[in-house]
Design an enzyme around this catalytic site. Structure first.
Site, PDB file in Angstrom:
ATOM      1  N   GLU A  47       6.108   6.860  14.370  1.00  0.00           N
ATOM      2  CA  GLU A  47       7.461   6.366  14.629  1.00  0.00           C
ATOM      3  C   GLU A  47       8.181   7.259  15.628  1.00  0.00           C
ATOM      4  O   GLU A  47       8.743   6.789  16.612  1.00  0.00           O
ATOM      5  CB  GLU A  47       8.245   6.288  13.317  1.00  0.00           C
ATOM      6  CG  GLU A  47       9.575   5.589  13.452  1.00  0.00           C
ATOM      7  CD  GLU A  47      10.272   5.380  12.111  1.00  0.00           C
ATOM      8  OE1 GLU A  47      11.328   4.729  12.102  1.00  0.00           O
ATOM      9  OE2 GLU A  47       9.767   5.860  11.079  1.00  0.00           O
TER      10      GLU A  47
ATOM     11  N   ILE B  81       1.010  -1.961   6.841  1.00  0.00           N
ATOM     12  CA  ILE B  81       1.654  -2.851   7.806  1.00  0.00           C
ATOM     13  C   ILE B  81       0.953  -2.786   9.169  1.00  0.00           C
ATOM     14  O   ILE B  81       1.555  -3.074  10.200  1.00  0.00           O
ATOM     15  CB  ILE B  81       3.156  -2.524   7.957  1.00  0.00           C
ATOM     16  CG1 ILE B  81       3.367  -1.056   8.359  1.00  0.00           C
ATOM     17  CG2 ILE B  81       3.900  -2.832   6.671  1.00  0.00           C
ATOM     18  CD1 ILE B  81       4.800  -0.691   8.666  1.00  0.00           C
TER      19      ILE B  81
END
Length: 678
Positions: A640, A392
């Site tokens: 993240e 991604i």
């Protein structure tokens, strides 16, 4: 024809009362958004009068609750009584958007002959999406094939099954023709997902030396008109609070609440940015009140390698202390705090520094719970990796190829990756839960090791050696230990395997669970159960400048010290950290979904302000070396968790600059001016 048909439709609307704030929706007299007992009855029309609302068993005093999480350990009240200082604060965080550069899109093509639905999706998890579609259409997963596409950004916003994807599939199945649907930017803002708005109340009791004795946390998350990931995010707010500080007496309660607003879902960090901003802002206030250095207070309480968490998880690697001391040194913490404090009363421009910590799991037990990989060796000595992982934009295919090449002992350019096809690739946990490096990476390493074992066994047959431990590998050659002259190449060993085993090729297989020590997800309600095998950690320090005339806050310098275990690819790691800092800075200072009675008023990049290149601060990134034994070559999460700490660091830096605390995000010029005018 269709337009004429639409013009003939007449709709009678019944206006029902709405509620748009989570705390209002919790009240006993609030309009009930979902009540199966009342639907289709006159009592539904007379929502507040005809019938008592059914209460949730876990809390009889809360309306519109979609999820509830609660846990406590130790003696919290005694901890407060024993503390030298007790403080309570409340923080508020608004909804934010994911803002991927590529909008959401889907292509569906139903093959009537094959009786199979083919879909090309901009998604974070092919197998999870296939599962959702199977449930929605009530057809077997074998009748659905999801194909790989490159994804131009996701950040948690491309996990769920969206209406446009369902509609594309449905229309293709009905028409027997390919269907493409692509959302424009306004549709992305209005019909996909947002980060959960939250109010967080924290009460802490602290000894005069800075030791945290007790903590009581209450989180209220607005999950909009449908559940979304509301019950998950209030669990995760707890999950991202206890890995940082060792608090002996602790109580947590979280509520996810229905409101008449858009659906909320995962966004990079999924609860971590909200809870980390609140906790470290709160501790910064306590340190100031008690005359303590915030860094010293943090160091007094941080966890260390070997600590056992309340869930039973063990920290087999933890670089929190080194992250914190490194970030403080890089921002010149002591000198700048003294320098800025002496000048706080003078001048239009004021500067301040702040610091905050964060943690993120490295994969967890969520469908499909595990990743598998296959490695096929070719006659020319090269290898093909088959993986269901989805790239991604984080460079996962490069990293996974590196793991294979390192384990097998070949060059990176000798690895070909076949990925993102549910028909030919093995199952993968998906590019969320921060699990690609540890979970999928471990599966790839095991598959490569399996292929290498078969390769050595083939060479052993040639040499007449039964024990492959007697063989060594170097420069793509296999030889008997102590006899380097007795060797064959990888190519010769692969060909020998084919010749001697009736054409049987060398195909290695490997698989790895989201968390090897359990076969289930922890309870979202009780917060009990094993959670994750490893945590990534980070410390953020920020230096800001505040213009007291305009209220504008400028981020001058951002420091990140990140513990991701062994960095598999330093360039990719640094790129992920830079992205986290930029996104976190935007959410700290400018990003906010503007809602009025549930309606979104800023659905474009002209009105929703994300940071641009001209607003990029001086950035210092440093990796803190640890080794995570459960990860491939010692690696764990990155990409993240490193977002969450920058919000608290900026908030604390603004307080340091102007001497006043802003308790809500984003920290806009209007809020700065309002608090200065007081």
């Amino acid at each position: 024809m269709a337009e004429k048909a639409l013009s003939l439709i007449k709709v009678d609307y019944q206006i029902l009362p709405g509620v748009f704030e989570a705390e209002e929706a919790m009240k006993p007299d609030a309009p009930l958004i979902h009540d199966k007992d009342l639907e289709g009855t006159t009592a539904w029309e007379e929502w507040g009068v005809a019938k008592k609302r059914e209460r949730q068993a876990s809390d009889p005093n809360v309306n519109n609750m979609s999820g509830h999480a609660a846990i406590s350990f130790g003696d919290v009240e005694q901890g407060f009584r024993d503390a030298d200082y007790v403080r309570e604060d409340k923080f508020e965080l608004k909804a934010t958007a994911h803002c991927p550069m590529e909008p959401h899109a889907a292509v569906a093509s139903y093959d009537q002959v094959e009786d199979k639905l083919h879909m090309w999706l901009s998604t974070q998890g092919l197998f999870l999406k296939r599962f959702f579609l199977s449930k929605a259409f009530k057809i077997p997963v074998s009748k659905i094939r999801i194909h790989h596409t490159y994804v131009g950004g996701a950040y948690g916003g491309k996990i769920d099954l969206f209406p446009y994807e369902f509609c594309a599939a449905y229309m293709s199945m009905q028409l027997g023709q390919p269907v493409r649907m692509e959302l424009d930017r306004e549709e992305v803002f209005m019909t996909t997902r947002q980060r959960h708005p939250m109010t967080i109340t924290i009460k802490s009791g602290v000894n005069k030396d800075g030791s945290i004795l007790a903590q009581d946390i209450k989180v209220i998350a607005d999950n909009g008109g449908y559940r979304g990931s509301g019950p998950v995010v209030v669990f995760l707010c707890h999950g991202f609070s206890f890995p940082i500080y060792d608090v002996p007496n602790y109580r947590y309660e979280g509520f996810s609440i229905y409101t008449n607003s858009g659906i909320r879902g995962p966004q990079r960090g999924h609860g971590a940015p909200q809870i980390r901003f609140a906790i470290d802002s709160h501790l910064d206030l306590i340190a100031r009140d008690m005359g303590l250095d915030p860094v010293e207070l943090m160091l007094k309480n941080v966890r260390h390698t070997g600590d056992i968490l309340p869930t039973g998880d063990q920290l087999n690697s933890c670089g929190l202390q080194d992250c914190l001391t490194g970030a403080a040194q890089a921002i010149d913490w002591q000198n700048k705090r003294r320098q800025f404090q002496t000048a706080i009363q003078n001048g239009r421009y004021k500067r301040g520094v702040g610091i905050s910590l964060c943690a993120m799991f490295s994969g967890a037990m969520y469908y499909p719970f595990a990743s598998a990989a296959m490695v096929k060796l070719h006659d020319d000595g090269m290898a093909t990796l088959f993986t269901g992982a989805q790239d991604i934009g984080q460079g996962s295919y490069t990293t996974l190829a590196q793991i294979l090449a390192e384990e097998l002992g070949i060059d990176l350019d000798e690895v070909h990756v076949v990925a993102g096809d549910t028909e030919i690739c093995p199952v993968d946990i998906g590019s969320f839960l921060s699990g690609t490096a540890l979970v999928t990476g471990s599966a790839v390493k095991l598959a490569a090791a399996d292929a290498k074992r078969q390769l050595l066994e083939a060479a052993g047959e040639v040499f007449g050696v039964d024990d492959i431990d007697q063989l060594e590998v170097q420069d793509k050659k296999i030889f008997v230990k102590g006899k380097p002259e007795k060797s064959i190449t990888f190519v010769q060993a692969i060909q020998a395997s084919v010749f001697k085993k009736n054409g049987n090729p060398i195909i290695g297989a490997g698989s790895y669970k989201g968390y090897g020590k359990t076969d289930r997800y922890p309870s979202l309600a009780t917060c009990k159960g094993l959670f994750t095998g490893a945590y990534g950690f980070a410390a953020h320090a920020a230096e800001v400048e505040v213009d007291t005339l305009t209220g504008k806050v400028k981020l001058l310098k951002a420091v990140t010290y990140h513990d991701c275990g062994f960095p598999l690819n330093k360039t990719i790691v640094e790129g992920q950290v830079h992205g986290c800092v930029s996104m976190g800075a935007g959410q700290a200072m400018s990003e906010e979904i503007t809602l009025e009675k549930g309606q979104l008023f800023n659905p474009s990049f002209l009105t929703y302000h994300i940071p641009i290149s001209l607003e990029t601060p001086e950035s210092v990134d440093q990796l803190v070396a640890t080794f995570e034994p459960s990860g491939p070559f010692g690696a764990k999460e990155v990409g993240e968790g490193a977002l969450a700490g920058i919000l608290g660091a900026i908030g604390n830096a603004v307080h340091d600059a102007i001497g006043e605390r802003i308790y809500s995000l984003p920290i806009t010029p209007e809020k700065v001016l309002a608090i200065l005018e007081k």
